[in-house]
Design a protein around this motif. Sequence first.
Motif, PDB file in Angstrom:
ATOM      1  N   VAL A 122       8.085   4.577  -4.586  1.00  0.00           N
ATOM      2  CA  VAL A 122       8.747   5.642  -3.979  1.00  0.00           C
ATOM      3  C   VAL A 122       7.567   6.703  -4.280  1.00  0.00           C
ATOM      4  CG1 VAL A 122      10.669   7.378  -4.028  1.00  0.00           C
ATOM      5  CG2 VAL A 122      10.888   4.730  -4.148  1.00  0.00           C
ATOM      6  N   ASP A 123       7.297   6.865  -5.374  1.00  0.00           N
ATOM      7  CA  ASP A 123       6.257   8.089  -5.910  1.00  0.00           C
ATOM      8  C   ASP A 123       4.831   8.053  -5.098  1.00  0.00           C
ATOM      9  OD1 ASP A 123       8.440   9.313  -7.381  1.00  0.00           O
ATOM     10  OD2 ASP A 123       7.571   8.483  -9.408  1.00  0.00           O
ATOM     11  N   GLY A 124       4.260   6.663  -5.212  1.00  0.00           N
ATOM     12  CA  GLY A 124       3.149   6.640  -4.496  1.00  0.00           C
ATOM     13  C   GLY A 124       3.395   6.804  -2.826  1.00  0.00           C
ATOM     14  N   THR A 125       4.233   6.519  -2.353  1.00  0.00           N
ATOM     15  CA  THR A 125       4.508   6.843  -1.074  1.00  0.00           C
ATOM     16  C   THR A 125       4.744   8.209  -0.650  1.00  0.00           C
ATOM     17  OG1 THR A 125       5.551   4.553  -0.708  1.00  0.00           O
ATOM     18  CG2 THR A 125       5.868   6.178   1.095  1.00  0.00           C
ATOM     19  N   TRP A 168      -1.231  11.877  -8.063  1.00  0.00           N
ATOM     20  CA  TRP A 168      -2.676  11.168  -7.721  1.00  0.00           C
ATOM     21  C   TRP A 168      -2.512   9.906  -8.608  1.00  0.00           C
ATOM     22  CZ3 TRP A 168      -6.006   9.363  -5.221  1.00  0.00           C
ATOM     23  CH2 TRP A 168      -7.323   8.695  -5.751  1.00  0.00           C
ATOM     24  N   GLN A 169      -1.797   9.759 -10.109  1.00  0.00           N
ATOM     25  CA  GLN A 169      -1.652   8.724 -10.537  1.00  0.00           C
ATOM     26  C   GLN A 169      -0.613   7.870  -9.886  1.00  0.00           C
ATOM     27  OE1 GLN A 169      -0.346   9.811 -14.473  1.00  0.00           O
ATOM     28  NE2 GLN A 169      -2.572  10.689 -15.133  1.00  0.00           N
ATOM     29  N   ALA A 170       0.421   8.283  -9.221  1.00  0.00           N
ATOM     30  CA  ALA A 170       1.339   7.690  -8.268  1.00  0.00           C
ATOM     31  C   ALA A 170       0.871   7.007  -7.137  1.00  0.00           C
ATOM     32  CB  ALA A 170       2.631   8.667  -7.986  1.00  0.00           C
ATOM     33  N   LEU A 171      -0.059   7.688  -6.820  1.00  0.00           N
ATOM     34  CA  LEU A 171      -0.844   7.102  -5.402  1.00  0.00           C
ATOM     35  C   LEU A 171      -1.581   5.966  -5.758  1.00  0.00           C
ATOM     36  CD1 LEU A 171      -1.293   7.112  -2.435  1.00  0.00           C
ATOM     37  CD2 LEU A 171      -3.216   8.870  -2.862  1.00  0.00           C
ATOM     38  N   GLN A 172      -2.474   6.035  -6.838  1.00  0.00           N
ATOM     39  CA  GLN A 172      -3.110   4.894  -7.181  1.00  0.00           C
ATOM     40  C   GLN A 172      -2.217   3.822  -7.936  1.00  0.00           C
ATOM     41  OE1 GLN A 172      -6.356   6.710  -9.994  1.00  0.00           O
ATOM     42  NE2 GLN A 172      -7.619   5.833  -8.395  1.00  0.00           N
ATOM     43  N   GLY A 173      -1.100   3.832  -8.356  1.00  0.00           N
ATOM     44  CA  GLY A 173      -0.145   2.841  -8.634  1.00  0.00           C
ATOM     45  C   GLY A 173       0.980   2.622  -7.527  1.00  0.00           C
ATOM     46  N   ILE A 174       0.725   2.920  -6.145  1.00  0.00           N
ATOM     47  CA  ILE A 174       1.522   2.601  -5.192  1.00  0.00           C
ATOM     48  C   ILE A 174       1.865   1.356  -5.240  1.00  0.00           C
ATOM     49  CG2 ILE A 174      -0.263   2.528  -3.435  1.00  0.00           C
ATOM     50  CD1 ILE A 174       1.677   4.166  -1.415  1.00  0.00           C
ATOM     51  N   CYS A 175       1.167   0.171  -5.471  1.00  0.00           N
ATOM     52  CA  CYS A 175       1.458  -1.109  -5.437  1.00  0.00           C
ATOM     53  C   CYS A 175       1.939  -1.808  -6.703  1.00  0.00           C
ATOM     54  CB  CYS A 175      -0.080  -1.820  -5.060  1.00  0.00           C
ATOM     55  SG  CYS A 175      -0.726  -1.469  -3.404  1.00  0.00           S
ATOM     56  N   ASP A 176       2.173  -0.984  -7.859  1.00  0.00           N
ATOM     57  CA  ASP A 176       2.712  -1.564  -8.866  1.00  0.00           C
ATOM     58  C   ASP A 176       4.166  -1.589  -8.841  1.00  0.00           C
ATOM     59  OD1 ASP A 176       0.443  -1.219 -10.093  1.00  0.00           O
ATOM     60  OD2 ASP A 176       0.697   0.673 -10.973  1.00  0.00           O
TER      61      ASP A 176
END
Length: 373
Positions: A172-175, A365-373
Amino acid sequence: MSTLFRTDIAPEPYEEAAEYLDGHSATPHPVTLRIDELSAKLEIIGEDIRVRWLLTDIREIPDQAGNDMMVLRERGNTLRRVILRNRSLAPRLPYRTRSAPVTNRLRLTGWAFGAVASVALIIFVLVPTMANQLANFIPPEGERALAEATLDQIRSALDETGLQGVRTCTSVDGTAALKKIETRLTSVMPDAPELTVFVLDHGMVNAFTLPGGYLVFFRGLLDNAGSAEQVAAVFAHEMGHVISRDPTRHALRSAGSIGVLGLLFGDFAGGAMVLFLTERLIDAQYSQETESHADTFAQDLLIRAGIAPSALADMFARFRALGPEPTEMEKHFLSHPDLGDRIASARAATPAEFLTEPVLTDREWQALQGICD
């Protein structure tokens, strides 16, 4: 009165049984061969057959079956044959072993070059022109259907387990962070395209577009990016392809080129490799131009969105640091222009003392890099 030469002695009459292939059927016809001395012609006589060949036009060809027969053809005719079981006729054929005239070889060479030129015209001129025209008539729903089918194939091809396709990342946050980048760019466009953005859980450092406004990022690109601005720069570059409808044109061109080459090369040994290498060379010449246009579009869009175009140069520099520069030969088969040139262009496009407005917060930015977590 005596003479050294006698000119009034006629050659002995010649008559021999043979077989004749008329070039229309595979059935040999029994014939009798005679020589007309006045006209210097070989008469081929059989039931419903009466053919005359000039002796100077008769050529011998190899006997492919058992090398125990004499096989003759008439110059200029590659289908009709006369087959003898002995070589009694050989002394009377002055040019039976003569090669084809040089003029014929030159003519064949000219035809060969003409054929190659025709294929080149089709692949490099007609196919691109038709692809550009047809792209304008494909409806949006058709492009989206093509994109969905292609994306499914890509996901399946990249899945090493063979059980299911590479998954899409949807935290959710990465998206939300990725959507914020999209909004930042589209908000400064008067006619922003409709986009569908995916992130695939794969380590490849890449991003690409598909017909119908589909943008695809790989997790590997997000992992290796140094900032949200660099991701935004790649996003802007891919939007340039969407605006120009490059994916649709490329799909049509590739299909047309492979079709033409497939008709030419067929399924002979190594044909698949020839098709692949040739298509890659065609693709390189096509994509280098579109990639340069997409870079220019991205530089302008980034400035309007308050992002320095040098972010694109920084991302390219990271790409280059991941692996060695390709050799000169490899560059001919790469679909992108030289990275050094693209880096210089992006840095030159950045105005002096340009201030970038942050695209994402540190948390985003951290959420985007962790979008697949």
